[in-house]
Every structure is written in C-alpha cells, then in structure tokens.
Design a protein around this motif. Structure first.
Motif, PDB file in Angstrom:
ATOM      1  N   TRP A  62       0.860  -1.179   0.000  1.00  0.00           N
ATOM      2  CA  TRP A  62       0.000   0.000   0.000  1.00  0.00           C
ATOM      3  C   TRP A  62       0.889   1.219   0.000  1.00  0.00           C
ATOM      4  CZ3 TRP A  62      -4.625   0.811  -1.519  1.00  0.00           C
ATOM      5  CH2 TRP A  62      -5.330   1.962  -1.162  1.00  0.00           C
ATOM      6  N   TYR A  63       0.283   2.382  -0.093  1.00  0.00           N
ATOM      7  CA  TYR A  63       1.047   3.603   0.031  1.00  0.00           C
ATOM      8  C   TYR A  63       1.773   3.614   1.376  1.00  0.00           C
ATOM      9  CZ  TYR A  63      -2.159   4.955  -3.717  1.00  0.00           C
ATOM     10  OH  TYR A  63      -2.887   4.982  -4.881  1.00  0.00           O
ATOM     11  N   PRO A  64       2.911   4.267   1.488  1.00  0.00           N
ATOM     12  CA  PRO A  64       3.661   4.268   2.743  1.00  0.00           C
ATOM     13  C   PRO A  64       2.823   4.780   3.918  1.00  0.00           C
ATOM     14  CG  PRO A  64       4.996   5.163   0.964  1.00  0.00           C
ATOM     15  CD  PRO A  64       3.602   5.030   0.418  1.00  0.00           C
ATOM     16  N   GLU A  65       2.671   3.951   4.936  1.00  0.00           N
ATOM     17  CA  GLU A  65       1.935   4.331   6.135  1.00  0.00           C
ATOM     18  C   GLU A  65       2.575   3.632   7.331  1.00  0.00           C
ATOM     19  OE1 GLU A  65      -2.311   4.172   5.870  1.00  0.00           O
ATOM     20  OE2 GLU A  65      -2.379   5.303   3.992  1.00  0.00           O
ATOM     21  N   VAL A  66       1.940   3.742   8.492  1.00  0.00           N
ATOM     22  CA  VAL A  66       2.557   3.205   9.711  1.00  0.00           C
ATOM     23  C   VAL A  66       2.714   1.697   9.668  1.00  0.00           C
ATOM     24  CG1 VAL A  66       1.841   5.098  11.206  1.00  0.00           C
ATOM     25  CG2 VAL A  66       0.311   3.130  10.896  1.00  0.00           C
ATOM     26  N   GLU A  67       1.934   1.020   8.831  1.00  0.00           N
ATOM     27  CA  GLU A  67       2.079  -0.425   8.708  1.00  0.00           C
ATOM     28  C   GLU A  67       3.429  -0.828   8.115  1.00  0.00           C
ATOM     29  OE1 GLU A  67      -2.396   0.309   8.242  1.00  0.00           O
ATOM     30  OE2 GLU A  67      -0.496   1.360   7.940  1.00  0.00           O
ATOM     31  N   HIS A  68       4.163   0.138   7.619  1.00  0.00           N
ATOM     32  CA  HIS A  68       5.485  -0.114   7.058  1.00  0.00           C
ATOM     33  C   HIS A  68       6.573   0.573   7.886  1.00  0.00           C
ATOM     34  CE1 HIS A  68       2.514   0.194   3.586  1.00  0.00           C
ATOM     35  NE2 HIS A  68       2.758  -1.100   3.715  1.00  0.00           N
ATOM     36  N   LEU A 276       6.023  10.318   5.829  1.00  0.00           N
ATOM     37  CA  LEU A 276       5.302  11.522   5.411  1.00  0.00           C
ATOM     38  C   LEU A 276       5.881  12.079   4.125  1.00  0.00           C
ATOM     39  CD1 LEU A 276       3.050  13.506   6.213  1.00  0.00           C
ATOM     40  CD2 LEU A 276       4.769  14.815   7.466  1.00  0.00           C
ATOM     41  N   ASP A 277       7.182  12.026   4.011  1.00  0.00           N
ATOM     42  CA  ASP A 277       7.855  12.515   2.814  1.00  0.00           C
ATOM     43  C   ASP A 277       7.566  11.624   1.607  1.00  0.00           C
ATOM     44  OD1 ASP A 277       9.859  14.349   1.532  1.00  0.00           O
ATOM     45  OD2 ASP A 277      10.968  12.478   1.303  1.00  0.00           O
ATOM     46  N   ALA A 278       7.417  10.315   1.854  1.00  0.00           N
ATOM     47  CA  ALA A 278       7.210   9.364   0.761  1.00  0.00           C
ATOM     48  C   ALA A 278       5.751   9.252   0.340  1.00  0.00           C
ATOM     49  CB  ALA A 278       7.728   7.983   1.168  1.00  0.00           C
ATOM     50  N   ASN A 279       4.832   9.570   1.231  1.00  0.00           N
ATOM     51  CA  ASN A 279       3.407   9.418   0.942  1.00  0.00           C
ATOM     52  C   ASN A 279       2.868  10.694   0.299  1.00  0.00           C
ATOM     53  OD1 ASN A 279       0.446   9.487   1.331  1.00  0.00           O
ATOM     54  ND2 ASN A 279       0.783   7.584   2.448  1.00  0.00           N
ATOM     55  N   GLN A 280       2.428  10.572  -0.935  1.00  0.00           N
ATOM     56  CA  GLN A 280       1.916  11.723  -1.681  1.00  0.00           C
ATOM     57  C   GLN A 280       0.396  11.688  -1.798  1.00  0.00           C
ATOM     58  OE1 GLN A 280       4.182  14.101  -2.580  1.00  0.00           O
ATOM     59  NE2 GLN A 280       5.620  12.747  -1.504  1.00  0.00           N
ATOM     60  N   HIS A 281      -0.268  11.089  -0.818  1.00  0.00           N
ATOM     61  CA  HIS A 281      -1.715  10.894  -0.918  1.00  0.00           C
ATOM     62  C   HIS A 281      -2.451  11.484   0.276  1.00  0.00           C
ATOM     63  CE1 HIS A 281      -1.184   8.316  -4.435  1.00  0.00           C
ATOM     64  NE2 HIS A 281      -0.093   7.917  -3.823  1.00  0.00           N
ATOM     65  N   GLY A 282      -2.009  12.654   0.716  1.00  0.00           N
ATOM     66  CA  GLY A 282      -2.735  13.372   1.752  1.00  0.00           C
ATOM     67  C   GLY A 282      -2.430  12.958   3.168  1.00  0.00           C
ATOM     68  N   ALA A 287      -1.926  11.984  11.664  1.00  0.00           N
ATOM     69  CA  ALA A 287      -2.414  10.633  11.357  1.00  0.00           C
ATOM     70  C   ALA A 287      -1.333   9.593  11.631  1.00  0.00           C
ATOM     71  CB  ALA A 287      -2.861  10.553   9.908  1.00  0.00           C
ATOM     72  N   LEU A 288      -0.097   9.899  11.263  1.00  0.00           N
ATOM     73  CA  LEU A 288       1.001   8.964  11.490  1.00  0.00           C
ATOM     74  C   LEU A 288       1.288   8.810  12.979  1.00  0.00           C
ATOM     75  CD1 LEU A 288       3.397  10.038   8.609  1.00  0.00           C
ATOM     76  CD2 LEU A 288       2.098   7.903   8.766  1.00  0.00           C
ATOM     77  N   ARG A 289       1.222   9.895  13.715  1.00  0.00           N
ATOM     78  CA  ARG A 289       1.465   9.821  15.152  1.00  0.00           C
ATOM     79  C   ARG A 289       0.398   8.955  15.833  1.00  0.00           C
ATOM     80  NH1 ARG A 289       2.252  14.745  15.775  1.00  0.00           N
ATOM     81  NH2 ARG A 289       0.135  15.395  16.345  1.00  0.00           N
ATOM     82  N   PHE A 290      -0.863   9.168  15.460  1.00  0.00           N
ATOM     83  CA  PHE A 290      -1.961   8.355  16.011  1.00  0.00           C
ATOM     84  C   PHE A 290      -1.782   6.891  15.641  1.00  0.00           C
ATOM     85  CE2 PHE A 290      -6.042   6.237  15.277  1.00  0.00           C
ATOM     86  CZ  PHE A 290      -6.659   6.381  16.522  1.00  0.00           C
ATOM     87  N   GLY A 291      -1.488   6.636  14.372  1.00  0.00           N
ATOM     88  CA  GLY A 291      -1.334   5.260  13.910  1.00  0.00           C
ATOM     89  C   GLY A 291      -0.215   4.537  14.617  1.00  0.00           C
ATOM     90  N   ALA A 292       0.910   5.226  14.825  1.00  0.00           N
ATOM     91  CA  ALA A 292       2.042   4.600  15.508  1.00  0.00           C
ATOM     92  C   ALA A 292       1.693   4.240  16.944  1.00  0.00           C
ATOM     93  CB  ALA A 292       3.247   5.532  15.472  1.00  0.00           C
TER      94      ALA A 292
END
Length: 349
Positions: A62-68, A276-282, A287-292
């Motif tokens: 998937w797009y770069p997110e906390v799961e990665h 955040l730098d790699a994800n170009q989809h908003g 969101a990343l802090r919450f997800g982590a």
C-alpha cells in the motif's frame, strides 16, 4: 468529497486486498518466472548487482503508512546499511501486484498480510513469510457509540459499508455475525455515519477512529481479531528461491526489519517523517502519530518487544484451516508449514 486527511486515513482499509485485481494474470507471470527469471538482487534500474553490494528491493502492499514503519526506520537510521544491505523501498497502491513482483524478481521482499500469503500460495506463487511485525490484526468495524451496538455479535439492523471480497467478511458471514446486516459498497469515507447512527464502516484501528474523533463523532471500535479471525499483518515475505539461494541476505533483512520495528514502536518520529515525505496521498503528521501509537499494542499484545516478528506453527495452521473451512482455498492447495519459516528469527523470539 473527503478531505486529504480523510483520504489518507481511509486508504488504510483497502491495503493488500487489491492484489485480487491483478491475480488473473499471475499464472502467466509465474510461468515466465519459472523459465529462468533470476532472483538475484537488482538495483533501482533493474540491473543485477554484484552480490557483495547486497542491494535489495522491498515492495509495499500500500502507500507508505505506519504499517510499514519498521522498514522505513531501518532505512533512515542506517540499520540495514550496518547489516550490509542497500534497501530500496517500492511504494504500493490500490492495485499492487505483490506476488507477481516477487515472482518476476523485480523485488526480493514485500510486505503483505498472512491471509494473502495463503491465497498467493494456493494460486501457485512461492511466497514465504519470514517475519510478522503485527501480531493482532488492525481490522475492525466502526460503529457510532449511540448506535446501541456493543459488540460484533449485535450488528443486526445496521448497514455496513465494506469492500466486498475480503476474507474477514466471509468469516463474519459464515459465523452469522452479518445476519440481517445490509451490506453496501464502501466509498472511502465515514460521511454517512455523521448523519445516520445505523451506519457501520469497515476500518483499521490505526486510522479511522481518529477521523471520527476529528468530525465530532463518538465511536466504538469493534476488533474482528477478538472473534478469532486474526491473521498476522505487516508480514515480511520473500520467495523460496531467495531463501535457498541467498539465505544470508534474507537473514540480514529479517534482522534489520525486526530491529527497525522495535525502534519504531518505541520512538516513531524519525520513520514517520520519512513516511510523510514518501506518501503523496494526503497523509498528515497527526495521522502517522496516532497510527504509531495504536500499533504498539497490536505488535506487542503482551507488552514484550520479543513478540515483534514472531510467528508460530499454531497461528499459521489455524489460519489455513479457517480459510479451508471458509472455502477460500482448497484443502490440497496449500500447507501451513509452506507459508512461513522462522529460521531467520533469533532464538529469543
């Protein structure tokens, strides 16, 4: 139209499921791969590298997110490099062909979910899990707190917005949890919940609850894992050929990825900045802090960092048995012991 924040968080619910769109062509790809496609590591241009360089590519589902998070952590802090690896991360998307990328040798590793590994193998792909970052799957059903629904056992009367065709839905249907539940397409938004307390939506616990909170909704997060459907997620996979031909590279990749996840779960800021730098989809920092934060109990349900990466025979066998029972795979198409190996995990795990 959803805001960028809505779009990024809701994207978490599609993940690797989109592999099915490309699955009709994987048989042809596997035939081509079987005729001599090299599994040697390649650089970003696709050229084979000298073994001493140990350059590898990891395909995200998937797009770069906390799961990665663990993969990004070990890239940015130099952990992979210290182990002799030059790791190139390939972002995924809505139709990422994880198994074909591995079969054709364009990537040596990938991130996916355990149930997808079973499906891949049932279709003939020699995909093998070598570590599992997340022990408890983040899949959930989101309902409003004022819906009167306290658990997944009493969804009757609700309308569920979901993406059809996912294994967890088959599980819920076969177990009777979706009896008298109207199922409709999911449109990447929780907007309908704002005006209707009888709307439920598919979700990942690391994303959608934050969006609901930001929209002033008090929601209840009902975890599907608590019902017994709990495949590993954020699973690092490779191919049987890679394991046989380059076990030292696989070992280094597993060691680096486990180390990265442990660091990420303890202090995610550095990896989140890279994501955040790699994800170009908003995607947003919030969101990343919450997800982590939500990832911590999922990856370490007993609060022990040694859980990170671990896999057991029992969990894989249970998953395969469930998928056979649900008629998602044929009994003779896949064996649990072929889906994974723990030979590259440290003894303390």
């Amino acid at each position: 139209m959803s805001s960028p924040m809505q779009s990024s968080a809701y994207s978490a619910t599609f993940r690797a499921s989109e592999w099915m769109r490309s699955w009709s062509s994987i048989g042809c790809l596997l035939l081509v791969a079987g005729t001599g496609c090299s599994q040697k590591p390649a650089d970003s241009s696709g050229n084979e590298t000298n073994d001493s360089i140990r350059s590898v590519s990891v395909q995200l589902n998937w797009y770069p997110e906390v799961e990665h998070g663990g993969v990004y952590q070990s890239v940015v802090d130099g952990t992979y490099e210290s182990l002799g690896l030059n790791v190139d991360i390939q972002p995924g998307g809505r139709a990422t062909p994880v198994a074909p990328e591995l079969a054709m040798g364009r990537s040596q590793f990938a991130i996916t979910n355990a149930d997808d590994v079973v499906l891949f193998r049932a279709q003939g792909a020699d995909v093998v899990a070598v570590m599992a970052a997340v022990q408890d799957h983040p899949r959930c059903i989101l309902v409003r707190a004022d819906s009167g629904v306290e658990s997944l056992e009493n969804l009757s009367g609700l309308t569920l917005q979901r993406q059809a065709g996912r294994a967890y839905l088959t599980f819920l249907e076969k177990r009777g949890y979706l009896k008298d539940v109207r199922q409709v397409p999911y449109h990447n938004s929780i907007a309908a919940m704002v005006t209707d307390p009888k709307i439920a939506v598919q979700a990942y616990s690391v994303a959608e609850p934050l969006i609901a909170e930001q929209q002033g909704l008090e929601v209840r997060t009902l975890m599907v894992s608590e019902l017994g459907w709990n495949p590993y997620s954020s699973v690092l996979v490779t191919t049987g050929d890679m394991i046989r031909e380059s076990p030292d590279i696989v070992r280094a990749m597993v060691e680096g990825t486990v180390a990265g996840w442990k660091k990420f779960l303890d202090s995610p800021a550095q990896a989140n900045a890279a994501i955040l730098d790699a994800n170009q989809h908003g995607m947003t920092e919030e969101a990343l802090r919450f997800g982590a934060e939500q990832m911590v109990p999922l990856a370490m349900p007993r609060g022990n960092s040694n859980e990170v990466g671990m896999m057991t025979d029992t969990r894989w066998q249970e998953l395969v048995d469930q998928m056979i029972e649900l008629e998602l795979v044929n009994a003779d198409a896949v064996k649990a012991e072929d889906c994974f190996t723990t030979e590259f995990l440290s003894a303390e795990m």
